[in-house]
Every structure is written in structure tokens, then in C-alpha cells.
Design an enzyme around this catalytic site. Sequence first.
Site, PDB file in Angstrom:
ATOM      1  N   GLY A 229       0.833  -1.194   0.000  1.00 13.68           N
ATOM      2  CA  GLY A 229       0.000   0.000   0.000  1.00 13.68           C
ATOM      3  C   GLY A 229       0.865   1.240   0.000  1.00 13.68           C
ATOM      4  O   GLY A 229       2.022   1.204   0.432  1.00 13.68           O
TER       5      GLY A 229
ATOM      6  N   GLN B 135       2.659  10.153   1.173  1.00 18.04           N
ATOM      7  CA  GLN B 135       3.991   9.526   1.201  1.00 18.04           C
ATOM      8  C   GLN B 135       4.819   9.913  -0.022  1.00 18.04           C
ATOM      9  O   GLN B 135       6.025   9.697  -0.044  1.00 18.04           O
ATOM     10  CB  GLN B 135       3.865   7.996   1.266  1.00 18.04           C
TER      11      GLN B 135
ATOM     12  N   CYS C 254       6.187   0.138   7.218  1.00 15.00           N
ATOM     13  CA  CYS C 254       5.699   1.246   6.382  1.00 15.00           C
ATOM     14  C   CYS C 254       6.854   1.734   5.525  1.00 15.00           C
ATOM     15  O   CYS C 254       7.982   1.842   6.016  1.00 15.00           O
ATOM     16  CB  CYS C 254       5.200   2.366   7.281  1.00 15.00           C
ATOM     17  N   LEU C 255       6.571   2.042   4.267  1.00 14.78           N
ATOM     18  CA  LEU C 255       7.628   2.506   3.365  1.00 14.78           C
ATOM     19  C   LEU C 255       8.201   3.851   3.795  1.00 14.78           C
ATOM     20  O   LEU C 255       9.294   4.218   3.382  1.00 14.78           O
ATOM     21  CB  LEU C 255       7.105   2.586   1.920  1.00 14.78           C
TER      22      LEU C 255
ATOM     23  N   HIS D 185      -4.159   1.048   7.752  1.00 20.23           N
ATOM     24  CA  HIS D 185      -2.825   1.648   7.724  1.00 20.23           C
ATOM     25  C   HIS D 185      -2.774   2.799   6.712  1.00 20.23           C
ATOM     26  O   HIS D 185      -2.301   3.891   7.027  1.00 20.23           O
ATOM     27  CB  HIS D 185      -1.792   0.561   7.376  1.00 20.23           C
ATOM     28  N   GLU D 186      -3.287   2.546   5.506  1.00 21.52           N
ATOM     29  CA  GLU D 186      -3.188   3.563   4.442  1.00 21.52           C
ATOM     30  C   GLU D 186      -4.101   4.758   4.715  1.00 21.52           C
ATOM     31  O   GLU D 186      -3.718   5.903   4.478  1.00 21.52           O
ATOM     32  CB  GLU D 186      -3.487   2.953   3.069  1.00 21.52           C
TER      33      GLU D 186
ATOM     34  N   HIS E 279      -2.645   7.302   7.031  1.00 24.45           N
ATOM     35  CA  HIS E 279      -1.694   8.248   6.427  1.00 24.45           C
ATOM     36  C   HIS E 279      -2.395   9.548   6.010  1.00 24.45           C
ATOM     37  O   HIS E 279      -1.795  10.623   6.064  1.00 24.45           O
ATOM     38  CB  HIS E 279      -1.054   7.643   5.174  1.00 24.45           C
TER      39      HIS E 279
HETATM   40 NI    NI Z   1       2.634   3.369   5.543  1.00 29.84          NI
END
Ligand code: NI
Length: 170
Positions: free
Chosen positions: A45, A50, A93-94, A136-137, A140
Site C-alpha cells: 500500500g 507519502q 511502512c515505506l 494503515h493507508e 496516512h
Molecule cells: Ni505506511
Amino acid sequence: MILDIVSYPDPRLKSICKPVEKVTQDLRILADNMLQTMYAAPGVGLAAPQVGQFIRMVVVDYSAKEDLRMPRVLINPVLELKGEVIVSEREGCLSVPMGYRSNVPRYSHVHLTARDLDWKLIDEELEDFPAIVVQHETDHLDGILFIDRISRLKRTFFDSKVKKWLRRQK
Ligand code: NI
């Protein structure tokens, strides 16, 4: 195109993102680039903030299979959290450096509503892994990272590790 991913502790990750009003060509290109960036990472995701775009759009692929990709674009996602609190194991998480992972409390079920790139209504019930990914997404888009949902003690430990790590990067 692969986009640069904004990394913690960049304050831009705390932004509250604005709703998308309509689908434009630029939005389609952004969604496509976000998917490419997510797959290249690789991740399951990626949210617009991000990549420095403060709008309510995320891309996900919770099939988690390389040979059977199921890319999805969720515009203006809204979640109704349901079910019980479960442990999302070793969430990452990226945008969180050092590949840090932690267990995170999440809900087992969500009712998701969103729009797709054709502005069609998405209205579905998700559970387990897909439910965790959209939680999670969507977080953000409200400036929340998974590390904001871990215990105070773990967070303090993480922040001190990041500080040392960032010093070494310079
Ligand atoms: Ni993330």
C-alpha cells in the site's frame, strides 16, 4: 515513474489530506506512478502524502502475490471500524526508516467506502489482512503512522534508534 517516498521524521507525513473533488488526467498519472512506486518498493500500500501529495488517495494490493497483481486505487476512502481489536503482526511502512516493524492493534473488520478512478462507488466489507492494509493507508491521510499506534515505550526506543541512524547517514 518511480516517485521519491517521504520518510519519517519528515513533518509532511503529519498532514491532514484534502478530499479529491474529481478525477483528472494528472490524478490518473499520479495513481499510476504511486502503483509503480509501491510495486518497486515493494509494498502492499502507498498513500498520496507519502509521495508529497496531500490528497485523499491511496493505492493498495493486498493480494500480496507477485504473479497475480490486483492493483486498486481508493479515492476518499472512509472506514467504519468493526469487529474486534486484533494484533497486526510486524507491521511496517515505506515511510518508516530502518525497515522498522512492530505489532500494532487494528480492527479485524472494516466497512470501506471510496471512489475508484471512474468515480464509481466502492462499498465493501473487508477483514483480516485487507482490513489492516486499508486502516494503515487511510491513517496516512490523517497524518498518522503505525508508530503512532505502538506503546510509548516502544516508540521512545524507536525514536532514539532513528536519531542515531540519522546521524550516521550525514
Ligand atoms: Ni505506511
